[in-house]
Design an enzyme around this catalytic site. Structure first.
Site, PDB file in Angstrom:
ATOM      1  CB  CYS A  36      45.034 -39.747  28.159  1.00 19.27           C
ATOM      2  SG  CYS A  36      44.650 -40.708  29.861  1.00 19.27           S
ATOM      3  CB  CYS A  76      44.860 -47.721  30.949  1.00 18.83           C
ATOM      4  SG  CYS A  76      45.292 -46.908  29.423  1.00 18.83           S
TER       5      CYS A  76
HETATM    6 FE1  FES Z   1      45.077 -45.025  29.525  1.00 17.89          FE
HETATM    7 FE2  FES Z   1      43.428 -42.704  29.367  1.00 17.89          FE
HETATM    8  S1  FES Z   1      43.358 -44.007  30.863  1.00 17.89           S
HETATM    9  S2  FES Z   1      44.649 -43.680  27.963  1.00 17.89           S
END
Ligand code: FES
Length: 128
Positions: free
Chosen positions: A102, A33
């Protein structure tokens, strides 16, 4: 989708910022991400006196950073090393499955800061 606690820690994150003379700094990222979490600690006699974070990431990453820093503040480094992403998620009343990574980032950031503390032998250094 998100619990009230997640929304609260996202909207009013605790412990945001930097500690200028931190003697422990951890930085981790998630390659998928692209989010980055940085944790600063002021540790004295193996006790985490203060902890702050800067997270360049999603709302769940901010909420888990906020909760994780609250959970380790005042604890010993050994207690903080026992903090798991699961405990952070439970404290936040859960996260959606696709947001579990996360909370893993928060656990890793705390561990990374403590590893840094151990490497430095508790000293403040220029490597901020
Ligand atoms: Fe990667 Fe939340 S989407 S840390």
């Amino acid at each position: 989708m998100y619990s009230e606690k997640v929304m609260d820690h996202f909207a009013n994150p605790r412990n945001v910022g930097e500690i200028p003379d931190a003697n422990a700094i951890g930085e981790v990222g998630n390659a998928k991400c692209g989010d980055i979490m940085k944790i600063y600690m002021d540790i004295e006699d193996n006790i985490i006196k203060d902890v702050k974070f800067k997270t360049f990431g999603c709302g769940a990453a901010i909420a888990t950073s906020s909760m994780a820093t609250e959970m380790v503040k005042g604890k010993s480094v050994d207690e903080a090393l026992e903090l798991t992403n699961r405990a952070v998620m439970e404290a936040l009343d859960g996260l959606p499955t696709e947001k579990i990574h996360c909370s893993v980032l928060a656990e890793e950031a705390i561990h990374s800061a403590i590893e840094d503390y151990k490497k430095r032998g508790g000293k403040v250094n220029e490597n901020k």
